[in-house]
Design a protein around this motif. Structure first.
Motif, short mmCIF file in Angstrom:
data_model
loop_
_atom_site.label_atom_id
_atom_site.label_comp_id
_atom_site.label_asym_id
_atom_site.label_seq_id
_atom_site.Cartn_x
_atom_site.Cartn_y
_atom_site.Cartn_z
N UNK A 197 0.83 -1.21 0.00
CA UNK A 197 0.00 0.00 0.00
C UNK A 197 0.86 1.26 0.00
N UNK A 198 1.98 1.24 0.70
CA UNK A 198 2.88 2.39 0.71
C UNK A 198 3.47 2.63 -0.67
N UNK A 199 3.87 1.55 -1.33
CA UNK A 199 4.43 1.69 -2.68
C UNK A 199 3.37 2.20 -3.65
N UNK A 200 2.16 1.71 -3.51
CA UNK A 200 1.07 2.16 -4.39
C UNK A 200 0.75 3.63 -4.16
N UNK A 201 0.71 4.06 -2.91
CA UNK A 201 0.42 5.45 -2.61
C UNK A 201 1.51 6.37 -3.16
N UNK A 202 2.76 5.95 -3.05
CA UNK A 202 3.85 6.76 -3.58
C UNK A 202 3.79 6.82 -5.11
N UNK A 203 3.52 5.69 -5.73
CA UNK A 203 3.45 5.65 -7.20
C UNK A 203 2.36 6.58 -7.74
N UNK A 204 1.20 6.57 -7.09
CA UNK A 204 0.11 7.42 -7.58
C UNK A 204 0.44 8.89 -7.42
N UNK A 205 1.09 9.25 -6.33
CA UNK A 205 1.46 10.66 -6.14
C UNK A 205 2.52 11.09 -7.15
N UNK A 206 3.50 10.22 -7.39
CA UNK A 206 4.55 10.57 -8.36
C UNK A 206 3.98 10.67 -9.77
N UNK A 207 3.04 9.79 -10.11
CA UNK A 207 2.42 9.85 -11.44
C UNK A 207 1.66 11.16 -11.62
N UNK A 208 0.95 11.59 -10.59
CA UNK A 208 0.22 12.85 -10.67
C UNK A 208 1.19 14.02 -10.74
N UNK A 209 2.28 13.97 -9.98
CA UNK A 209 3.27 15.03 -10.02
C UNK A 209 3.93 15.13 -11.39
N UNK A 210 4.18 13.99 -12.00
CA UNK A 210 4.77 14.00 -13.35
C UNK A 210 3.83 14.65 -14.35
N UNK A 211 2.55 14.34 -14.27
CA UNK A 211 1.58 14.94 -15.19
C UNK A 211 1.48 16.44 -15.01
N UNK A 212 1.48 16.89 -13.76
CA UNK A 212 1.25 18.31 -13.45
C UNK A 212 2.51 19.14 -13.44
N UNK A 213 3.68 18.51 -13.60
CA UNK A 213 4.92 19.25 -13.48
C UNK A 213 5.23 19.65 -12.05
#
Length: 217
Positions: A197-213
């Motif tokens: 769950x920790x890895x999943x939560x980090x991945x989703x935040x990083x994916x959103x950060x990549x999209x938004x710059x």
């Protein structure tokens, strides 16, 4: 079997009761979707690239607006001239050449540049819509991943307390070693699910950060 099911149902109720207040408390510190979208409009890589392509249309319009596109050319010539009975002389020739466009050529250039600008503007809006759509999806994925992470943290804490209880009951002779083994297995599974769950939560935040710059930090 019925006792095991009843115990699992009780665990589920307790986890939900502990999980909901934690989610509400952490949600108060969350970054809003509107803020992420506003940041994306100014920093998203895809939007920045589309905005740079939009400048191409403006440059084409400025280039097409010139009255004369071909440069002025200058030709110089010189040399001696010898004629019978007149001696020698020296001639020099200067020629200026300026190509003139065909009637209507400048207007066609401007029209083509305007169409390019309109196309680049439409591409920018399409990219912006796509980025916003993907950020909406990623944002809700991050919320779900955070909720699952909180649930797994509470479940881990609960299984740790269950293991302590099982150890006490084994020491008191109330239950056998099997109950302790089951409690230890549930704790090990809870720890494994927490890591996931920790890895999943980090991945989703990083994916959103990549999209938004957004900065990864």
């Amino acid at each position: 079997m019925s006792r095991s099911l009843a115990r699992r149902g009780l665990l589920g109720v307790l986890v939900v009761s502990l999980w909901c207040p934690a989610i509400i408390a952490r949600a108060q510190d969350a970054v809003s979707l509107e803020r992420v979208l506003a940041h994306a409009d100014a920093h998203a890589p895809l939007i920045l690239a589309a905005r740079a392509r939009l400048e191409e249309g403006g440059a084409a319009r400025r280039g097409a607006d010139r009255l004369l596109t071909d440069p002025l050319s200058v030709e110089l010539g010189g040399g001696p001239r010898i004629a019978d009975g007149t001696g020698s002389d020296f001639d020099m020739v200067v020629a200026l050449t300026q190509p003139i466009e065909v009637a209507g050529e400048r207007g066609l250039r401007i029209e083509a540049a305007d169409r390019l600008s309109a196309r680049r503007g439409a591409e920018l809006e399409a990219v912006r819509w796509q980025v916003h759509r993907e950020i909406h999806f990623a944002y809700h994925q991050a919320i779900e991943a955070r909720a699952r992470l909180e649930a797994q943290r509470e479940w881990l804490a609960f299984t740790e307390r269950l293991l302590e209880i099982a150890r006490g009951r084994v020491s008191a002779g109330d239950v056998g070693p099997l109950e302790l083994a089951i409690a230890e297995a549930e704790l090990a599974g809870a720890r494994q699910r927490l890591v996931e769950a920790e890895a999943r939560a980090l991945d989703t935040r990083l994916a959103m950060a990549e999209l938004a710059g957004w900065p990864a930090s």
